[in-house]
Design an enzyme around this catalytic site. Sequence first.
Site, PDB file in Angstrom:
ATOM      1  CE  LYS A  22      -2.581   2.714   3.356  1.00  0.00           C
ATOM      2  NZ  LYS A  22      -1.436   3.492   3.817  1.00  0.00           N
ATOM      3  CG  ASN A  23       2.457   2.875   3.545  1.00  0.00           C
ATOM      4  OD1 ASN A  23       1.284   3.193   3.361  1.00  0.00           O
ATOM      5  ND2 ASN A  23       2.985   2.756   4.759  1.00  0.00           N
ATOM      6  CB  CYS A 116      -5.085   6.849  10.080  1.00  0.00           C
ATOM      7  SG  CYS A 116      -5.692   5.456   9.143  1.00  0.00           S
ATOM      8  CB  ILE A 123       2.744  18.120   5.115  1.00  0.00           C
ATOM      9  CG1 ILE A 123       1.866  19.381   5.007  1.00  0.00           C
ATOM     10  CG2 ILE A 123       1.887  16.872   5.161  1.00  0.00           C
ATOM     11  CD1 ILE A 123       1.198  19.492   3.638  1.00  0.00           C
ATOM     12  CG  ASP A 306       2.388   1.752   9.301  1.00  0.00           C
ATOM     13  OD1 ASP A 306       1.948   2.632  10.050  1.00  0.00           O
ATOM     14  OD2 ASP A 306       2.653   1.947   8.104  1.00  0.00           O
ATOM     15  NE  ARG A 398      -7.260   4.990   4.032  1.00  0.00           N
ATOM     16  CZ  ARG A 398      -6.395   5.619   4.814  1.00  0.00           C
ATOM     17  NH1 ARG A 398      -6.753   6.029   5.987  1.00  0.00           N
ATOM     18  NH2 ARG A 398      -5.164   5.846   4.404  1.00  0.00           N
TER      19      ARG A 398
END
Length: 420
Positions: A22-23, A116, A123, A306, A398
Amino acid sequence: MRKIIINGGRPLKGEVAVSGAKNSVVALIPAIILADDVVTLDGVPAISDVESLIDIMTLMGASVDHDGETLTIDPRGVKDIPMPYGKINSLRASYYFYGGLLGRFGQAVVGLPGGCDLGPRPIDLHLKAFEAMGASISYEGEAMRLSTKGQPLKGAHIYMDTVSVGATINTMIAASRAKGRTVIENAAREPEIIDVATLLNNMGAHIRGAGTDIITIEGVEKLHGTRHQVIPDRIEAGSYIAIAAAIGEGIKVTNVLYEHLESFISKLEEMGVRMTVDEDSIFVEKQDKLKAVSIKTSPYPGFATDLQQPITPLLLKAEGRGNIRDTIYEKRINHVAELARMGAHISVLGSQIIYDGPNDLTGAAVKATDLRAGAALVTAGLMAKGTTEISNIEFILRGYSDIIEKLRNLGADIKIIEGD
Ligand code: UD1
């Protein structure tokens, strides 16, 4: 509102294949904006974050063909238009559109990213890097405009004050087509960074050092098309290995790169989990007694934040007391109250999670508050006696490709129902 219903306590066995990361894929898709031809990705996971990114790319004018695990994107029609706010807000990784659009057009108008809720997720490092490369920043309602005012983005020497996956990748993407050389110091070293660098290099970029803490990018004028295989998802792999250790009676997890999971596997070994590591798979045996351990998360190659939540239900099965300290996201604790609702002896004390085991979990109505907390609740539901009903499952979908089918194939009694 859909819910996941699990009738727990069933022994699981068999084989489960890990999907693409995913990442990685959430960065690879926006990076494709920089290409002047068609790019194909293989091994794309079936997750809703990918669907959101495809919707955004299509709205921007890219032509996209999605067939199973293969995603073909022709970015030549992408227009330099403000990005649709609702979609952008649905995922944190939408910040990669800043890098892609800035690299291609010298400007980007993008809504602030969502994702999430793990506590504050600034950022500032991304923006500092873009500013160093010549972009100026202004705000238009809920959107942010980045612009080089018609000048090409220029290479720069950038020191990251904090090790950041997103800021490292975003800088690499933007710098690929900048004028001159960019050096990123104190870069993050996650495998997903190497994956994005590999795609960009195969598109014609000149990136060296990805996977180390100094990355050098020589900007090029154009990038071309290519075909790329997404790396396996190490977090999904770790999640299934934790499930296998908690309730498996012999489970082989395939499409795993052991070297991406070394710190995680070491922790399991410390607990006494018996496993056999092969070239691209890990076989987890049925476990007897497990020992409580303490976990401290840190940037790669340390224990991944994670995987902190997905491993927690397994820790609850172990004998003794242990603690978890998440040094990346201190507020990543939302799974604790839900696990306590299922009968676990677990609580938050200051910046630590403390648990005592072993625990016998009981099914309950619980709420997935974020993606990895959701994974923890699925694992707990599989371990628990009785029925667990998980709400807010959109978070889980997701990031976990075909999770219901994969667990059913292992023998789990799990389904999605339409709730009220
Ligand atoms: C990525 C992962 C996420 C993972 C996290 C840490 C994606 C899409 N998401 O998120 O699953 O949990 O890495 O491994 O790849 N920070 C700042 N300023 C910034 C950026 C980050 O202070 O501009 C801080 C964050 O608050 C956090 C730390 O740096 O404490 C690391 O965050 P970062 O690696 O950037 O996380 P993400 O890339 O957002």
